[in-house]
Design an enzyme around this catalytic site. Structure first.
Site, PDB file in Angstrom:
ATOM      1  N   GLY A  15     -54.371 -37.432 -26.912  1.00 39.12           N
ATOM      2  CA  GLY A  15     -53.623 -37.092 -28.132  1.00 39.12           C
ATOM      3  C   GLY A  15     -52.586 -38.157 -28.438  1.00 39.12           C
ATOM      4  N   ARG A  76     -60.742 -39.297 -27.165  1.00 36.78           N
ATOM      5  CA  ARG A  76     -61.011 -38.661 -25.864  1.00 36.78           C
ATOM      6  C   ARG A  76     -62.459 -39.026 -25.552  1.00 36.78           C
ATOM      7  NH1 ARG A  76     -57.442 -34.125 -28.041  1.00 36.78           N
ATOM      8  NH2 ARG A  76     -55.608 -34.350 -26.758  1.00 36.78           N
ATOM      9  N   ASP A 107     -52.223 -36.784 -19.229  1.00 37.20           N
ATOM     10  CA  ASP A 107     -52.940 -36.397 -18.023  1.00 37.20           C
ATOM     11  C   ASP A 107     -54.386 -36.932 -17.962  1.00 37.20           C
ATOM     12  OD1 ASP A 107     -52.725 -34.444 -15.746  1.00 37.20           O
ATOM     13  OD2 ASP A 107     -54.531 -33.715 -16.761  1.00 37.20           O
ATOM     14  N   GLY A 108     -55.149 -36.726 -19.041  1.00 38.53           N
ATOM     15  CA  GLY A 108     -56.551 -37.155 -19.081  1.00 38.53           C
ATOM     16  C   GLY A 108     -56.666 -38.672 -18.970  1.00 38.53           C
ATOM     17  N   THR A 130     -47.183 -38.380 -24.549  1.00 39.41           N
ATOM     18  CA  THR A 130     -47.724 -37.103 -25.031  1.00 39.41           C
ATOM     19  C   THR A 130     -46.556 -36.263 -25.518  1.00 39.41           C
ATOM     20  OG1 THR A 130     -48.614 -34.953 -24.352  1.00 39.41           O
ATOM     21  CG2 THR A 130     -47.822 -36.345 -22.584  1.00 39.41           C
ATOM     22  N   ILE A 131     -46.755 -35.548 -26.597  1.00 36.76           N
ATOM     23  CA  ILE A 131     -45.632 -34.745 -27.103  1.00 36.76           C
ATOM     24  C   ILE A 131     -45.331 -33.561 -26.185  1.00 36.76           C
ATOM     25  CG2 ILE A 131     -46.041 -35.386 -29.513  1.00 36.76           C
ATOM     26  CD1 ILE A 131     -47.102 -32.448 -29.880  1.00 36.76           C
ATOM     27  N   ASP A 132     -46.271 -33.232 -25.292  1.00 38.69           N
ATOM     28  CA  ASP A 132     -46.118 -32.016 -24.476  1.00 38.69           C
ATOM     29  C   ASP A 132     -45.094 -32.125 -23.346  1.00 38.69           C
ATOM     30  OD1 ASP A 132     -48.021 -30.812 -26.029  1.00 38.69           O
ATOM     31  OD2 ASP A 132     -49.668 -31.143 -24.634  1.00 38.69           O
ATOM     32  N   MET A 174     -47.157 -26.549 -30.525  1.00 37.04           N
ATOM     33  CA  MET A 174     -48.127 -27.079 -29.575  1.00 37.04           C
ATOM     34  C   MET A 174     -47.672 -26.861 -28.132  1.00 37.04           C
ATOM     35  SD  MET A 174     -49.923 -30.425 -31.144  1.00 37.04           S
ATOM     36  CE  MET A 174     -51.342 -30.215 -32.214  1.00 37.04           C
ATOM     37  N   ARG A 176     -50.524 -26.375 -24.920  1.00 32.76           N
ATOM     38  CA  ARG A 176     -51.660 -25.628 -24.359  1.00 32.76           C
ATOM     39  C   ARG A 176     -51.310 -25.057 -22.999  1.00 32.76           C
ATOM     40  NH1 ARG A 176     -56.308 -29.732 -25.448  1.00 32.76           N
ATOM     41  NH2 ARG A 176     -54.765 -30.983 -24.377  1.00 32.76           N
ATOM     42  N   GLY A 190     -32.401 -21.725 -32.628  1.00 28.80           N
ATOM     43  CA  GLY A 190     -31.829 -20.376 -32.583  1.00 28.80           C
ATOM     44  C   GLY A 190     -32.861 -19.264 -32.663  1.00 28.80           C
ATOM     45  N   ALA A 191     -34.036 -19.486 -32.071  1.00 30.56           N
ATOM     46  CA  ALA A 191     -35.084 -18.456 -32.120  1.00 30.56           C
ATOM     47  C   ALA A 191     -34.657 -17.220 -31.333  1.00 30.56           C
ATOM     48  CB  ALA A 191     -36.371 -19.017 -31.523  1.00 30.56           C
ATOM     49  N   HIS A 258     -50.807 -29.970 -36.227  1.00 26.86           N
ATOM     50  CA  HIS A 258     -50.758 -31.395 -35.895  1.00 26.86           C
ATOM     51  C   HIS A 258     -49.635 -32.174 -36.553  1.00 26.86           C
ATOM     52  CE1 HIS A 258     -54.610 -30.332 -34.194  1.00 26.86           C
ATOM     53  NE2 HIS A 258     -54.571 -31.460 -33.523  1.00 26.86           N
ATOM     54  N   GLN A 260     -46.821 -31.814 -35.860  1.00 24.27           N
ATOM     55  CA  GLN A 260     -45.910 -32.042 -34.726  1.00 24.27           C
ATOM     56  C   GLN A 260     -46.184 -33.370 -34.022  1.00 24.27           C
ATOM     57  OE1 GLN A 260     -45.488 -28.064 -32.360  1.00 24.27           O
ATOM     58  NE2 GLN A 260     -47.290 -27.909 -33.631  1.00 24.27           N
TER      59      GLN A 260
HETATM   60  O1  F6P Z   1     -51.848 -32.921 -25.586  1.00 28.86           O
HETATM   61  C1  F6P Z   1     -51.147 -32.880 -26.780  1.00 28.86           C
HETATM   62  C2  F6P Z   1     -51.618 -31.782 -27.677  1.00 28.86           C
HETATM   63  O2  F6P Z   1     -50.845 -31.994 -28.800  1.00 28.86           O
HETATM   64  C3  F6P Z   1     -51.526 -30.337 -27.177  1.00 28.86           C
HETATM   65  O3  F6P Z   1     -50.258 -29.759 -27.239  1.00 28.86           O
HETATM   66  C4  F6P Z   1     -52.515 -29.655 -28.066  1.00 28.86           C
HETATM   67  O4  F6P Z   1     -52.975 -28.484 -27.487  1.00 28.86           O
HETATM   68  C5  F6P Z   1     -53.586 -30.677 -28.186  1.00 28.86           C
HETATM   69  O5  F6P Z   1     -52.962 -31.935 -28.043  1.00 28.86           O
HETATM   70  C6  F6P Z   1     -54.401 -30.621 -29.435  1.00 28.86           C
HETATM   71  O6  F6P Z   1     -55.225 -31.732 -29.445  1.00 28.86           O
HETATM   72  P1  F6P Z   1     -56.434 -32.082 -30.396  1.00 28.86           P
HETATM   73  O7  F6P Z   1     -56.411 -31.164 -31.549  1.00 28.86           O
HETATM   74  O8  F6P Z   1     -56.206 -33.503 -30.746  1.00 28.86           O
HETATM   75  O9  F6P Z   1     -57.646 -31.912 -29.550  1.00 28.86           O
END
Ligand code: F6P
Length: 328
Positions: A15, A76, A107-108, A130-132, A174, A176, A190-191, A258, A260
């Site tokens: 991603g 990917r 990670d991948g 990665t944004i995660d 996002m 996962r 402030g959720a 996306h 994000q």
């Molecule tokens: O790994 C980053 C990420 O933005 C995850 O938070 C999200 O689940 C995933 O990529 C979505 O990726 P794509 O739609 O590109 O497969």
């Protein structure tokens, strides 16, 4: 510095994340500074297999520090998961006389790099992008800070309309496998409640909390839900559940998706990317490899790439508690 590295390949994979362009720029310019050739590999491991390479010099990366996405493109690659695919990739690297790789991704990407290193003893250094923010061995991954700011800005806007109509919104963000975006953007915006993949905070607790919000005179409620939250319900199912079990709530759903991942990187991500790019190239020059460049307490550290892949980042319990107290 003793140096047997004459040409470095750089790629982005998985991603995309804001700050990847700034990292590529840094790798390319650090190579130029040390008079090493640099080659951009397009479309991640896919492009490596296809020999989609382009020589890059210091001027090839002008005016990209502020750009979202990755100009090298990302992918990917299923082919790189196979032995045959990796052999083709290795042959391409030999053909183009590439001595080492800088891998920018998550990670991948690192798993691929680790396997490749094991098979061909090919020098690789990783930069976490990665944004995660789900990589161990670094406090921050590239793109995370920008994504947090994007999410907070979006939720602020949702809050405007939510409070004008006295509504409850479920906002999906996002994440996962990890809830760093949900938790931090949730606290930052402030959720009232935050649901994450690491812990099942319980549907009863959610109902109780919403009930309480109503009685304490709140004019709107926001529940931030990470994609992979542990309650096992998605935002639409959560809406239905609340409508069935709680009276007096007008519920809406917003999936941020996306957007994000896009946008101009924050200053934090640009600086981090610039620092990590320098460190990655100089690490290779020093003859070290199979490591990831991480930032721990604002100091750049090297972390074994296999550990970065296999570890699990933990949820911040203190922040969960802050969130609870703030939603009083
Ligand atoms: O790994 C980053 C990420 O933005 C995850 O938070 C999200 O689940 C995933 O990529 C979505 O990726 P794509 O739609 O590109 O497969």
């Amino acid at each position: 510095m003793a140096n047997s590295i004459k040409k470095i390949g750089v790629l982005t994979s998985g991603g995309d994340a804001p700050g990847m362009n700034a990292a590529i720029r840094s790798v390319v310019r650090t190579c130029a500074f040390h008079q090493i050739e640099c080659v951009g590999i397009y479309r991640g491991y896919e492009g490596m297999i296809d020999g989609d390479f382009k020589a890059l010099d210091a001027r090839s990366v002008n005016h990209i520090i502020n750009k979202g996405g990755t100009f090298l493109k990302s992918a990917r690659s299923d082919r790189f998961r196979t032995k045959e695919g990796r052999k083709e990739a290795y042959d391409q690297l030999l053909k183009h006389a590439v001595d080492a790789l800088v891998l920018i991704g998550g990670d991948g990407t690192f798993t691929g790099g680790m396997v490749f290193n094991e098979e061909y003893n090919f020098p690789v250094v990783g930069i976490p992008g990665t944004i995660d923010n789900d990589i161990v061995g670094t406090n921050f991954t590239l793109g995370y800070d920008t994504a947090l700011n994007t999410v907070v800005e979006a939720i602020d806007k949702i809050r405007d309309t939510a409070s004008s109509h006295k509504r409850l919104f479920f906002v999906e963000v996002m994440g996962r496998d990890v809830g760093h975006i949900a938790l931090n953007a949730g606290v930052g915006s402030g959720a009232e409640e935050i649901l994450v993949p690491e812990e099942d905070l319980g549907l009863d607790r959610l109902l109780e909390s919403l009930e309480k919000s109503k009685h304490t005179g709140k004019s709107s409620s926001i529940v931030v839900v990470a994609e992979g939250d542990k309650t096992g319900k998605n935002v639409f199912e959560l809406r239905d559940y609340v409508e069935e079990n709680l009276e007096g709530y007008d519920v809406r759903v917003s999936v941020l998706g996306h957007m994000q991942r896009g946008g101009s990187p924050s200053c934090f991500d640009r600086v981090l990317a610039s620092r990590m790019g320098v460190k990655a190239v100089e690490t290779l020059i020093e003859g070290k490899h199979n490591v990831m460049v991480g930032t721990i307490n604002n100091k750049l550290e090297l972390y074994p790439i296999d550990k970065a892949v296999k570890g699990h980042s933990k949820i911040d319990e203190e922040l969960l508690r802050v969130s609870d107290i703030m939603s009083t």
